[in-house]
Design a protein around this motif. Structure first.
Motif, PDB file in Angstrom:
ATOM      1  N   ARG A  49      -0.491 -33.326  54.221  1.00 10.30           N
ATOM      2  CA  ARG A  49      -0.288 -33.653  55.634  1.00 10.30           C
ATOM      3  C   ARG A  49       1.192 -33.868  55.929  1.00 10.30           C
ATOM      4  NH1 ARG A  49      -4.639 -37.138  54.949  1.00 10.30           N
ATOM      5  NH2 ARG A  49      -3.244 -38.935  55.068  1.00 10.30           N
TER       6      ARG A  49
ATOM      7  N   THR B   1       3.579 -30.947  56.749  1.00 12.17           N
ATOM      8  CA  THR B   1       3.549 -30.315  58.070  1.00 12.17           C
ATOM      9  C   THR B   1       4.689 -30.819  58.957  1.00 12.17           C
ATOM     10  OG1 THR B   1       1.998 -31.985  58.927  1.00 12.17           O
ATOM     11  CG2 THR B   1       1.052 -29.993  57.953  1.00 12.17           C
TER      12      THR B   1
ATOM     13  N   ASP C  31      10.748 -26.489  71.134  1.00 13.72           N
ATOM     14  CA  ASP C  31       9.816 -27.597  71.307  1.00 13.72           C
ATOM     15  C   ASP C  31      10.605 -28.873  71.608  1.00 13.72           C
ATOM     16  OD1 ASP C  31      10.008 -29.184  68.422  1.00 13.72           O
ATOM     17  OD2 ASP C  31      10.367 -27.029  68.254  1.00 13.72           O
TER      18      ASP C  31
ATOM     19  N   ARG D 193      10.972 -31.777  70.045  1.00 11.91           N
ATOM     20  CA  ARG D 193      11.773 -32.349  68.968  1.00 11.91           C
ATOM     21  C   ARG D 193      13.072 -31.565  68.771  1.00 11.91           C
ATOM     22  NH1 ARG D 193      10.878 -35.194  63.897  1.00 11.91           N
ATOM     23  NH2 ARG D 193      12.329 -34.455  62.320  1.00 11.91           N
TER      24      ARG D 193
ATOM     25  N   MET E 296       1.476 -41.054  60.212  1.00 12.88           N
ATOM     26  CA  MET E 296       0.525 -40.094  59.654  1.00 12.88           C
ATOM     27  C   MET E 296      -0.214 -40.674  58.450  1.00 12.88           C
ATOM     28  SD  MET E 296       2.945 -36.716  59.964  1.00 12.88           S
ATOM     29  CE  MET E 296       1.918 -35.720  58.906  1.00 12.88           C
TER      30      MET E 296
ATOM     31  N   GLU F  41      -3.854 -38.625  60.126  1.00 10.26           N
ATOM     32  CA  GLU F  41      -3.780 -37.431  60.972  1.00 10.26           C
ATOM     33  C   GLU F  41      -2.640 -36.529  60.507  1.00 10.26           C
ATOM     34  OE1 GLU F  41      -3.369 -38.651  64.974  1.00 10.26           O
ATOM     35  OE2 GLU F  41      -5.303 -39.699  65.064  1.00 10.26           O
ATOM     36  N   SER F  42      -2.679 -35.273  60.943  1.00  8.31           N
ATOM     37  CA  SER F  42      -1.631 -34.320  60.655  1.00  8.31           C
ATOM     38  C   SER F  42      -0.617 -34.317  61.784  1.00  8.31           C
ATOM     39  CB  SER F  42      -2.203 -32.908  60.470  1.00  8.31           C
ATOM     40  OG  SER F  42      -3.077 -32.864  59.348  1.00  8.31           O
ATOM     41  N   TYR F  43       0.531 -33.704  61.538  1.00  9.18           N
ATOM     42  CA  TYR F  43       1.588 -33.636  62.520  1.00  9.18           C
ATOM     43  C   TYR F  43       1.204 -32.670  63.638  1.00  9.18           C
ATOM     44  CZ  TYR F  43       6.135 -32.426  64.533  1.00  9.18           C
ATOM     45  OH  TYR F  43       7.181 -32.187  65.400  1.00  9.18           O
ATOM     46  N   LYS F  44       1.433 -33.142  64.860  1.00  6.67           N
ATOM     47  CA  LYS F  44       1.158 -32.307  66.038  1.00  6.67           C
ATOM     48  C   LYS F  44       2.458 -32.122  66.810  1.00  6.67           C
ATOM     49  CE  LYS F  44      -3.596 -34.013  66.614  1.00  6.67           C
ATOM     50  NZ  LYS F  44      -3.548 -34.929  65.449  1.00  6.67           N
ATOM     51  N   THR F  45       2.843 -30.858  67.031  1.00  2.00           N
ATOM     52  CA  THR F  45       4.076 -30.561  67.757  1.00  2.00           C
ATOM     53  C   THR F  45       3.908 -30.885  69.229  1.00  2.00           C
ATOM     54  OG1 THR F  45       4.504 -28.742  66.217  1.00  2.00           O
ATOM     55  CG2 THR F  45       5.778 -28.770  68.267  1.00  2.00           C
ATOM     56  N   ALA F  46       4.879 -31.612  69.776  1.00  6.24           N
ATOM     57  CA  ALA F  46       4.794 -31.995  71.192  1.00  6.24           C
ATOM     58  C   ALA F  46       5.138 -30.810  72.080  1.00  6.24           C
ATOM     59  CB  ALA F  46       5.771 -33.141  71.455  1.00  6.24           C
TER      60      ALA F  46
END
Length: 332
Positions: A208, A211, A289, A291, A322, A327-332
């Motif tokens: 996780r 990611t 994105d 970030r 995380m 949870e896994s990383y979610k791109t904003a």
């Protein structure tokens, strides 16, 4: 007995505690008799400095049902009275452990220590490899042969440089042996890298973490080795402060003064996170994105190095979230 403090050593230990009747127990104990001495006193908790072998003894006493408190030596030092000796140190540990606001070091599992030992071994080999490169380049310079800086350039050019240089037979044999030693070290580092990559593939937490931008097997496994699931930190901000990714603070009279990142840090983990941030920063121009836009704007405003630290700080805080949430990383 409420608490027993132990000043650790290799073969000689000193225990200190106060019984329910007010009797002070302060005596020297050998390594072979330490466990029996603790079992006879039956304390509710055991306190030690977080120094060499502390986690081993902590796991030993934890398995026997005692509450274990490990204290950073920096927090024990203010309680040392008079000249330093084992008895005074044990008493200082006892006093420090009884402070209601004392912060304790989490006890590491065997798996964490295995992983950390692997990282420390790899780090030592990299230091040796770098020293060998610098040593070889310095010796070649004495013969008028100046190689360009950089480990990758050394790896690609060393054999050709030695073969084409006008050297005596003795010098050429010497440099060939140095090049062979370099390849041996590089192969050993590569083997450890493969071991870390394999561990990362099998560990769900590490998978996780990879990611996250700038986090690979090295950073992911070093994070898990250092903080496990992050439960010992109240927030991601607390974790980044422990790693050493926040500015030093000197505030008095309500006037805050912030400096650069301080020396009090987990230097290995901080270095790996900043290396990861450097890798991620090289690729942000290709992404749009949230970030990446934040990093681009920050770099234009405060410069390259401060941006790296800020990105490493953000990575550490997201890694904590995380690990705590699963949870896994979610791109904003």
């Amino acid at each position: 007995m409420q608490m027993l403090a132990i000043d650790l050593g290799k073969q000689s230990f000193h225990i200190y505690g106060i019984t329910g009747d007010g009797e002070v127990v302060s005596r020297k104990v050998s390594r072979a008799k330490l466990t029996d001495a603790v079992n006879r006193l039956q304390p509710q908790s055991v306190a030690m400095e977080a120094c060499a072998s502390a986690h081993h003894w902590g796991r030993t006493f934890d398995a026997r049902g005692y509450t274990v408190h490990l204290i950073h030596p920096r927090f024990v030092k203010p309680f040392v009275k008079g000249s330093k000796n084992d008895a005074v140190d044990a008493e200082a540990i006892f006093e420090a452990a009884n402070r209601p606001t004392m912060r304790f070091v989490p006890l590491k599992s065997v798996q964490q220590q295995d992983l950390q030992a692997l990282h420390r071994t790899r780090d030592r080999l990299i230091v040796q490899r770098t020293a060998l490169i610098n040593h070889t380049r310095g010796l070649l310079a004495e013969y008028g042969i100046v190689m360009p800086t950089g480990a990758s350039r050394f790896r690609l050019q060393i054999d050709e440089v030695i073969e084409s240089a006008e050297l005596s037979e003795l010098a050429k044999n010497l440099f060939l042996k140095l090049a062979e030693e370099y390849r041996s070290l590089a192969a050993r580092v590569s083997t450890l890298d493969d071991m870390l990559a394999e561990i990362c593939r099998k560990d769900e937490r590490c998978k996780r973490l990879t990611t996250l931008p700038g986090v690979g097997p090295i950073v992911a496994t070093s994070l898990v080795a250092a903080i496990d699931d992050g439960r010992h930190f109240a927030s991601g901000r607390a974790l980044s402060a422990w790693i050493g990714l926040v500015p030093r603070q000197y505030t008095t009279g309500g006037k805050p003064r912030l400096g650069g990142i301080g020396k009090r840090a987990n230097h290995y983990l901080r270095r790996q996170l900043i290396h990861g941030a450097r890798s991620a920063l090289l690729r942000i121009a290709k992404h749009d994105d949230q970030r990446s836009k934040w990093a681009q704007e920050l770099q234009s405003r405060v410069g390259h190095n401060k941006t790296l630290v800020a990105m490493a700080n953000k990575t550490a805080r997201m890694a904590w979230a995380m690990l705590r949430s699963g949870e896994s990383y979610k791109t904003a």
